[in-house]
Design a protein around this motif. Sequence first.
Motif, mmCIF file in Angstrom:
data_model
loop_
_atom_site.group_PDB
_atom_site.id
_atom_site.type_symbol
_atom_site.label_atom_id
_atom_site.label_comp_id
_atom_site.label_asym_id
_atom_site.label_seq_id
_atom_site.Cartn_x
_atom_site.Cartn_y
_atom_site.Cartn_z
ATOM 1 N N LEU A 147 35.838 35.321 -26.869
ATOM 2 C CA LEU A 147 36.142 36.726 -27.143
ATOM 3 C C LEU A 147 35.887 37.033 -28.606
ATOM 4 O O LEU A 147 36.269 36.250 -29.485
ATOM 5 N N GLY A 148 35.269 38.169 -28.866
ATOM 6 C CA GLY A 148 35.053 38.518 -30.264
ATOM 7 C C GLY A 148 34.280 39.807 -30.432
ATOM 8 O O GLY A 148 33.883 40.467 -29.471
ATOM 9 N N ASP A 149 34.084 40.152 -31.691
ATOM 10 C CA ASP A 149 33.346 41.362 -32.071
ATOM 11 C C ASP A 149 32.533 41.021 -33.312
ATOM 12 O O ASP A 149 33.102 40.732 -34.373
ATOM 13 N N LEU A 150 31.223 41.004 -33.190
ATOM 14 C CA LEU A 150 30.373 40.635 -34.321
ATOM 15 C C LEU A 150 30.627 41.519 -35.530
ATOM 16 O O LEU A 150 30.482 41.075 -36.677
ATOM 17 N N ALA A 151 31.024 42.776 -35.299
ATOM 18 C CA ALA A 151 31.279 43.697 -36.414
ATOM 19 C C ALA A 151 32.530 43.323 -37.188
ATOM 20 O O ALA A 151 32.733 43.810 -38.304
ATOM 21 N N GLN A 152 33.390 42.483 -36.624
ATOM 22 C CA GLN A 152 34.629 42.113 -37.300
ATOM 23 C C GLN A 152 34.561 40.715 -37.904
ATOM 24 O O GLN A 152 35.582 40.131 -38.251
ATOM 25 N N GLY A 153 33.356 40.188 -38.058
ATOM 26 C CA GLY A 153 33.204 38.882 -38.692
ATOM 27 C C GLY A 153 33.468 38.978 -40.182
ATOM 28 O O GLY A 153 32.711 39.624 -40.909
ATOM 29 N N THR A 154 34.530 38.346 -40.664
ATOM 30 C CA THR A 154 34.946 38.532 -42.056
ATOM 31 C C THR A 154 34.964 37.236 -42.852
ATOM 32 O O THR A 154 35.629 37.146 -43.883
ATOM 33 N N THR A 155 34.266 36.206 -42.375
ATOM 34 C CA THR A 155 34.121 34.983 -43.159
ATOM 35 C C THR A 155 32.675 34.884 -43.633
ATOM 36 O O THR A 155 31.764 35.438 -42.992
ATOM 37 N N PRO A 156 32.429 34.195 -44.747
ATOM 38 C CA PRO A 156 31.039 34.051 -45.220
ATOM 39 C C PRO A 156 30.136 33.363 -44.209
ATOM 40 O O PRO A 156 28.917 33.492 -44.271
ATOM 41 N N TRP A 157 30.737 32.607 -43.284
ATOM 42 C CA TRP A 157 29.951 31.878 -42.284
ATOM 43 C C TRP A 157 30.004 32.549 -40.911
ATOM 44 O O TRP A 157 29.644 31.953 -39.908
ATOM 45 N N ALA A 158 30.488 33.795 -40.846
ATOM 46 C CA ALA A 158 30.604 34.507 -39.566
ATOM 47 C C ALA A 158 29.268 34.500 -38.831
ATOM 48 O O ALA A 158 28.201 34.640 -39.426
ATOM 49 N N THR A 159 29.323 34.355 -37.510
ATOM 50 C CA THR A 159 28.103 34.230 -36.721
ATOM 51 C C THR A 159 27.314 35.533 -36.687
ATOM 52 O O THR A 159 27.882 36.625 -36.690
ATOM 53 N N GLU A 160 26.014 35.404 -36.644
ATOM 54 C CA GLU A 160 25.129 36.577 -36.596
ATOM 55 C C GLU A 160 24.834 36.992 -35.164
ATOM 56 O O GLU A 160 24.469 38.141 -34.918
ATOM 57 N N SER A 161 24.960 36.074 -34.219
ATOM 58 C CA SER A 161 24.664 36.410 -32.821
ATOM 59 C C SER A 161 25.451 35.490 -31.903
ATOM 60 O O SER A 161 25.774 34.351 -32.267
ATOM 61 N N TRP A 162 25.726 35.978 -30.698
ATOM 62 C CA TRP A 162 26.440 35.152 -29.732
ATOM 63 C C TRP A 162 25.561 34.021 -29.223
ATOM 64 O O TRP A 162 26.069 32.960 -28.842
ATOM 65 N N ALA A 163 24.246 34.218 -29.214
ATOM 66 C CA ALA A 163 23.359 33.134 -28.775
ATOM 67 C C ALA A 163 23.515 31.919 -29.684
ATOM 68 O O ALA A 163 23.595 30.773 -29.215
ATOM 69 N N GLN A 164 23.565 32.168 -31.015
ATOM 70 C CA GLN A 164 23.769 31.063 -31.953
ATOM 71 C C GLN A 164 25.121 30.399 -31.723
ATOM 72 O O GLN A 164 25.231 29.173 -31.654
#
Length: 685
Positions: A478-495
């Motif tokens: 579960l997640g929301d790419l727009a709410q990634g707030t770490t420097p290493w936050a994922t760019e895509s769910w495929a990755q």
Amino acid sequence: MSAPDDPLARERAHLTASRAALRAMREDAEALDIKDVTANWVNAVVLQAQIEERIKALADLAHTPLFFGRLDYLHTTQEGQRFYIGRRHVHDADGDPMVIDWRAPVSQPFYRASRKDPQDVGLRRRFGYTGGDLTAYEDEHLTDPGEPARTSRLLQAEIERPRVGPMRDIVATIQPEQDEIVRSGLSGTVCVQGGPGTGKTAVGLHRVAYLLYAHRERLARTGTLVIGPNRSFLHYIEQVLPALGELEVRQATVDDLVGHVEVRGTDEAATAVVKGDARMAEVLSRAVRSHVTLPTEPLTVVRGSRRWRVPAYELEEIVRELLERNIRYGAARDALPQRIAHTVLVRMEQAGEAPDDRVQEAVARTPAVKAVVKAVWPAVDPAKLVLRLLSDADFLAAHAEGVLSADEQKLLLWTKPARSVRSAKWSPADAVLIDEAKDLVERTHSLGHVVLDEAQDLSPMQYRAVGRRCSTGSATILGDLAQGTTPWATESWAQALGHLGKPDAVVEELTAGFRVPREVIAYASRLLPHMSPGLAAVESVRENPGSLTVREIEGDLDAEVVAACVASLAHEGSVGLIAADARIAPLAEALAAAGLSYLSPGEETTAESRLTLVPASLAKGLEYDYVVLDDPAAVVDGEPDERTGLRRLYVALTRAVSGLTVLHSSPLPRQLGQAAEGSRGDAHR
């Protein structure tokens, strides 16, 4: 007295009878006598524990409706049948159902049936409650062409009901697109991308409850786990599953999972990014296997008066074969003495002896074989291995060659190496590396199902750590790419899914918002093009005019923030004051000076204590009826880069369920201002 044909009176009578039946079920469980049915004390303890769990699960929660809906079937599948849909199954003294568990197949049309596809349901009835008392009902005649389609008022009221206390279940309000995810099978992994207010967390928790219902025996053996971003979040959601009768689901953070050492240090962002990179797995693998050395001396085993010799080249063949099999380091180390002993047994058989398995075990335990194993395949301590990688430049360079650049290696090395594992100031990222090394030595136990929430914030190495916990099971991500707030936050769910080891997972997107008002989510969505271009904005179904106030303060900002909290507390429900982490201390002083008590994130709100002071870094996943947001520019400036800062602000802006007040003394971030140009400015008052 109510008239005999009063539908509401009949439904209240059914509720009273159902509660009585539930009490009887609990009393039956309490009265069970196991003295004559258990063979020994171990069986007695296990059975007694199961009975106690059953008694807990049958608790009648006074303010939680026992049933929330009713289905009247037509004739095709359940002729003339009427089912009350609730949080758990309740039966009468004869075993006939009075309330059907919402997870049962017969309950599914409550969430999926429509006028286009009534699924053999003639009537769907929803119930309204006040303080646990049944006070209203609302009917949909799904096969009556003359009845106009309309939005359920009771459904809308339940969605918008003010919240005090921990997160509630959404079992009465699950939407068709949510229900499809909830009821998806155990064998597959599902990834849910959902913006604020789309219910992704609740969907994930309800999926666990559904899977436990549909596959109870299997998951009882293999286990389930819910992983959240922090303790505050886990405390907020911890009552959802017990309210649905599920008491055996463990909850943890990623840090809990990898807690092999005490974490007392932190990393600079650039260092944490390298430590969290998936390439570190290769560095660790090389470092672990570097401990293996090929034998150069023959082995001689003495058995009685006989001496058995294994030449060095045969020992080397055994070691090379184990290396090529690419099994866990520890498993190979355990196999090595047995393989050597088997070679000796072959020599014995060739000499005419008839050794058995006991002889092989004895040979494997001889000092000579143990000495070879210790020299060739020594034990590896995962924490000591990582300590050496981070302390010894030559050791790191030898195993990071061609994987990490020289600059990246410099970022990893401690300026002041620790003397021991115990004295080292390990960081959270170091603990993940140790967990990876530990798995290279010894396989991590895999669970039947894992739920990972706020998944967008994990590093590749953290994904690998979670993936190890469900390598033979499935997961709900579960997640929301727009709410990634770490420097290493994922760019895509495929990755992310690739690092997790679940590349074939189905990705579902929830875009309908049910909690955050349309005016609020539209304002927050102005940030999306600047931080997550291409990501669809949430379309809120909630019309709540006047839910947003944005005001510039020229005087004392702290005083105005306190006044806004007082105004918000005049409404029913919870209030969250969200601010940049650096602003928490002065705001705490201002609240105390004004005589306003407040809670910290994770502490449960009550009717007497409804205000929570929330650092922006801990706001993710939480929600409040009313939010006062202090100085958005400070939230953005508190992060190491602008994109992360805008994402942190996006999170803070979308925590409100009924109303958001934004107060600022410094200029708003230009991304909010730019987006407002050319509009009617209806967000600013």
